[in-house]
Design a protein around this motif. Structure first.
Motif, PDB file in Angstrom:
ATOM      1  N   GLU A 151       0.831  -1.203   0.000  1.00 35.70           N
ATOM      2  CA  GLU A 151       0.000   0.000   0.000  1.00 35.70           C
ATOM      3  C   GLU A 151       0.868   1.256   0.000  1.00 35.70           C
ATOM      4  O   GLU A 151       0.583   2.233  -0.696  1.00 35.70           O
ATOM      5  N   GLU A 152       1.955   1.218   0.761  1.00 34.88           N
ATOM      6  CA  GLU A 152       2.856   2.363   0.823  1.00 34.88           C
ATOM      7  C   GLU A 152       3.489   2.641  -0.538  1.00 34.88           C
ATOM      8  O   GLU A 152       3.588   3.790  -0.974  1.00 34.88           O
ATOM      9  N   GLU A 153       3.916   1.585  -1.237  1.00 29.35           N
ATOM     10  CA  GLU A 153       4.512   1.753  -2.571  1.00 29.35           C
ATOM     11  C   GLU A 153       3.490   2.311  -3.560  1.00 29.35           C
ATOM     12  O   GLU A 153       3.813   3.181  -4.376  1.00 29.35           O
ATOM     13  N   ALA A 154       2.261   1.805  -3.487  1.00 25.71           N
ATOM     14  CA  ALA A 154       1.211   2.287  -4.384  1.00 25.71           C
ATOM     15  C   ALA A 154       0.917   3.763  -4.117  1.00 25.71           C
ATOM     16  O   ALA A 154       0.753   4.565  -5.048  1.00 25.71           O
ATOM     17  N   HIS A 155       0.888   4.119  -2.849  1.00 28.54           N
ATOM     18  CA  HIS A 155       0.627   5.522  -2.501  1.00 28.54           C
ATOM     19  C   HIS A 155       1.767   6.419  -2.997  1.00 28.54           C
ATOM     20  O   HIS A 155       1.518   7.479  -3.577  1.00 28.54           O
ATOM     21  N   ARG A 156       2.995   5.970  -2.789  1.00 21.70           N
ATOM     22  CA  ARG A 156       4.150   6.743  -3.272  1.00 21.70           C
ATOM     23  C   ARG A 156       4.132   6.875  -4.789  1.00 21.70           C
ATOM     24  O   ARG A 156       4.474   7.927  -5.337  1.00 21.70           O
ATOM     25  N   TYR A 157       3.749   5.811  -5.477  1.00 21.57           N
ATOM     26  CA  TYR A 157       3.653   5.845  -6.936  1.00 21.57           C
ATOM     27  C   TYR A 157       2.630   6.899  -7.373  1.00 21.57           C
ATOM     28  O   TYR A 157       2.902   7.698  -8.268  1.00 21.57           O
ATOM     29  N   LEU A 158       1.460   6.907  -6.722  1.00 20.85           N
ATOM     30  CA  LEU A 158       0.436   7.902  -7.058  1.00 20.85           C
ATOM     31  C   LEU A 158       0.939   9.316  -6.786  1.00 20.85           C
ATOM     32  O   LEU A 158       0.736  10.224  -7.601  1.00 20.85           O
ATOM     33  N   GLN A 159       1.616   9.501  -5.638  1.00 23.44           N
ATOM     34  CA  GLN A 159       2.140  10.830  -5.309  1.00 23.44           C
ATOM     35  C   GLN A 159       3.166  11.295  -6.330  1.00 23.44           C
ATOM     36  O   GLN A 159       3.130  12.432  -6.803  1.00 23.44           O
ATOM     37  N   LYS A 160       4.105  10.416  -6.682  1.00 23.96           N
ATOM     38  CA  LYS A 160       5.164  10.784  -7.629  1.00 23.96           C
ATOM     39  C   LYS A 160       4.573  11.082  -9.004  1.00 23.96           C
ATOM     40  O   LYS A 160       4.932  12.075  -9.635  1.00 23.96           O
ATOM     41  N   THR A 161       3.660  10.241  -9.459  1.00 30.39           N
ATOM     42  CA  THR A 161       3.020  10.463 -10.755  1.00 30.39           C
ATOM     43  C   THR A 161       2.245  11.777 -10.742  1.00 30.39           C
ATOM     44  O   THR A 161       2.266  12.533 -11.716  1.00 30.39           O
ATOM     45  N   SER A 162       1.594  12.050  -9.621  1.00 29.30           N
ATOM     46  CA  SER A 162       0.840  13.289  -9.466  1.00 29.30           C
ATOM     47  C   SER A 162       1.757  14.498  -9.585  1.00 29.30           C
ATOM     48  O   SER A 162       1.458  15.452 -10.310  1.00 29.30           O
ATOM     49  N   MET A 163       2.880  14.462  -8.885  1.00 28.54           N
ATOM     50  CA  MET A 163       3.820  15.596  -8.941  1.00 28.54           C
ATOM     51  C   MET A 163       4.450  15.725 -10.314  1.00 28.54           C
ATOM     52  O   MET A 163       4.600  16.842 -10.826  1.00 28.54           O
ATOM     53  N   ASP A 164       4.828  14.596 -10.924  1.00 34.01           N
ATOM     54  CA  ASP A 164       5.462  14.643 -12.240  1.00 34.01           C
ATOM     55  C   ASP A 164       4.525  15.191 -13.314  1.00 34.01           C
ATOM     56  O   ASP A 164       4.960  15.893 -14.220  1.00 34.01           O
ATOM     57  N   SER A 165       3.244  14.851 -13.222  1.00 37.76           N
ATOM     58  CA  SER A 165       2.294  15.282 -14.252  1.00 37.76           C
ATOM     59  C   SER A 165       1.650  16.638 -13.928  1.00 37.76           C
ATOM     60  O   SER A 165       0.965  17.215 -14.775  1.00 37.76           O
ATOM     61  N   GLY A 166       1.842  17.126 -12.701  1.00 34.28           N
ATOM     62  CA  GLY A 166       1.274  18.416 -12.319  1.00 34.28           C
ATOM     63  C   GLY A 166      -0.222  18.364 -12.061  1.00 34.28           C
ATOM     64  O   GLY A 166      -0.915  19.371 -12.180  1.00 34.28           O
ATOM     65  N   THR A 167      -0.726  17.183 -11.735  1.00 32.53           N
ATOM     66  CA  THR A 167      -2.144  17.049 -11.398  1.00 32.53           C
ATOM     67  C   THR A 167      -2.259  16.691  -9.919  1.00 32.53           C
ATOM     68  O   THR A 167      -1.287  16.239  -9.304  1.00 32.53           O
ATOM     69  N   ASN A 168      -3.462  16.864  -9.363  1.00 35.79           N
ATOM     70  CA  ASN A 168      -3.610  16.508  -7.957  1.00 35.79           C
ATOM     71  C   ASN A 168      -3.779  14.996  -7.803  1.00 35.79           C
ATOM     72  O   ASN A 168      -3.964  14.268  -8.782  1.00 35.79           O
ATOM     73  N   LEU A 169      -3.692  14.530  -6.582  1.00 36.17           N
ATOM     74  CA  LEU A 169      -3.693  13.093  -6.295  1.00 36.17           C
ATOM     75  C   LEU A 169      -4.979  12.416  -6.763  1.00 36.17           C
ATOM     76  O   LEU A 169      -4.940  11.300  -7.291  1.00 36.17           O
ATOM     77  N   VAL A 170      -6.105  13.083  -6.606  1.00 40.54           N
ATOM     78  CA  VAL A 170      -7.397  12.498  -7.013  1.00 40.54           C
ATOM     79  C   VAL A 170      -7.438  12.311  -8.528  1.00 40.54           C
ATOM     80  O   VAL A 170      -7.839  11.242  -9.017  1.00 40.54           O
ATOM     81  N   GLU A 171      -7.007  13.322  -9.284  1.00 39.76           N
ATOM     82  CA  GLU A 171      -6.994  13.204 -10.754  1.00 39.76           C
ATOM     83  C   GLU A 171      -6.062  12.085 -11.200  1.00 39.76           C
ATOM     84  O   GLU A 171      -6.379  11.328 -12.128  1.00 39.76           O
ATOM     85  N   THR A 172      -4.924  11.962 -10.544  1.00 43.69           N
ATOM     86  CA  THR A 172      -3.974  10.902 -10.886  1.00 43.69           C
ATOM     87  C   THR A 172      -4.592   9.534 -10.608  1.00 43.69           C
ATOM     88  O   THR A 172      -4.468   8.615 -11.430  1.00 43.69           O
ATOM     89  N   ALA A 173      -5.252   9.406  -9.470  1.00 41.73           N
ATOM     90  CA  ALA A 173      -5.908   8.135  -9.137  1.00 41.73           C
ATOM     91  C   ALA A 173      -6.975   7.801 -10.172  1.00 41.73           C
ATOM     92  O   ALA A 173      -7.093   6.646 -10.606  1.00 41.73           O
ATOM     93  N   GLN A 174      -7.729   8.789 -10.613  1.00 42.50           N
ATOM     94  CA  GLN A 174      -8.763   8.567 -11.624  1.00 42.50           C
ATOM     95  C   GLN A 174      -8.149   8.162 -12.956  1.00 42.50           C
ATOM     96  O   GLN A 174      -8.683   7.297 -13.669  1.00 42.50           O
ATOM     97  N   MET A 175      -6.990   8.755 -13.305  1.00 45.65           N
ATOM     98  CA  MET A 175      -6.304   8.369 -14.543  1.00 45.65           C
ATOM     99  C   MET A 175      -5.828   6.926 -14.463  1.00 45.65           C
ATOM    100  O   MET A 175      -5.970   6.172 -15.428  1.00 45.65           O
ATOM    101  N   VAL A 176      -5.252   6.537 -13.327  1.00 48.68           N
ATOM    102  CA  VAL A 176      -4.786   5.164 -13.149  1.00 48.68           C
ATOM    103  C   VAL A 176      -5.956   4.196 -13.273  1.00 48.68           C
ATOM    104  O   VAL A 176      -5.855   3.179 -13.959  1.00 48.68           O
ATOM    105  N   LEU A 177      -7.061   4.524 -12.642  1.00 51.68           N
ATOM    106  CA  LEU A 177      -8.239   3.658 -12.696  1.00 51.68           C
ATOM    107  C   LEU A 177      -8.751   3.528 -14.139  1.00 51.68           C
ATOM    108  O   LEU A 177      -9.067   2.431 -14.591  1.00 51.68           O
ATOM    109  N   SER A 178      -8.809   4.642 -14.861  1.00 52.53           N
ATOM    110  CA  SER A 178      -9.331   4.586 -16.224  1.00 52.53           C
ATOM    111  C   SER A 178      -8.394   3.843 -17.171  1.00 52.53           C
ATOM    112  O   SER A 178      -8.836   3.108 -18.048  1.00 52.53           O
ATOM    113  N   MET A 179      -7.085   3.986 -16.975  1.00 55.68           N
ATOM    114  CA  MET A 179      -6.126   3.302 -17.856  1.00 55.68           C
ATOM    115  C   MET A 179      -6.052   1.808 -17.552  1.00 55.68           C
ATOM    116  O   MET A 179      -5.906   1.001 -18.455  1.00 55.68           O
ATOM    117  N   MET A 180      -6.129   1.438 -16.308  1.00 55.50           N
ATOM    118  CA  MET A 180      -5.928   0.040 -15.929  1.00 55.50           C
ATOM    119  C   MET A 180      -7.194  -0.782 -15.970  1.00 55.50           C
ATOM    120  O   MET A 180      -7.139  -2.006 -15.917  1.00 55.50           O
TER     121      MET A 180
END
Length: 182
Positions: A151-180
């Motif tokens: 869970e910690e790795e998944a959370h860190r992945y979402l945080q890093k992806t969020s910062m890299d893409s310049g979107t907030n954590l919720v938008e990043t989570a929604q992108m991951v859900l839609s892509m996967m």
């Protein structure tokens, strides 16, 4: 910059106060002659300072103070005997006749207070609604199952992806859900 609205019954006086403030480095958002105009201007802003006299064309200072949005402070300029009745209600007062340096110093203190509150509000963590929390939780669970992450790795992945893409954590989570889930 802190929004400052000057509300005085005589337009010439309001312009004079505005000029004093502008020369001292403050930004005056607007000048008005009625409380209704001031409320209308303040409604479009998050916070600021309203500088007014005791009595306006359409209301007195207490009515204006009650109708201002939450983030606004009031500076009342009135005679000493009128000021004595306004103590203890959260309104800053200056007695007339006005000394320019007193006005500048008082406005400066009020600006610092508004900006301190603004910084404090920004530092508070944003409260997420249940749907946003669920999206983050579901995205983490999907990453944990598909990519064998903790869970910690998944959370860190979402945080890093969020910062890299310049979107907030919720938008990043929604992108991951839609892509996967496609």
């Amino acid at each position: 910059m802190t929004n400052i609205i000057v509300v005085l019954p005589k337009l010439e006086e309001a312009k004079g106060v505005k000029n004093i403030l502008v020369r001292s480095g403050f930004q005056v958002t607007g000048i008005c002659t009625t409380g209704t105009q001031a409320i209308s201007q303040a409604d479009g802003l998050n916070d600021g300072i309203v500088i007014c006299s005791y009595k306006l064309a359409d209301m007195i200072y207490t009515e204006l103070h009650e109708d201002l949005p939450e983030g606004f402070e009031m500076l009342l300029m009135a005679s000493q005997n009128l000021i004595s009745e306004c103590y203890g209600n959260g309104i800053v007062c200056l007695s007339m006749p006005l000394k320019v340096q007193d006005l500048i110093n008082t406005v400066n203190l009020m600006v610092e207070s508004v900006e301190r509150r603004r910084r404090k509000r920004r530092m508070q963590p944003k409260v997420r609604n249940a749907a946003d929390e669920k999206a983050i939780k579901d995205a983490k669970e999907l990453l944990m199952v598909r990519n064998h992450m903790t869970e910690e790795e998944a959370h860190r992945y979402l945080q890093k992806t969020s910062m890299d893409s310049g979107t907030n954590l919720v938008e990043t989570a929604q992108m991951v859900l839609s892509m996967m889930t496609e």
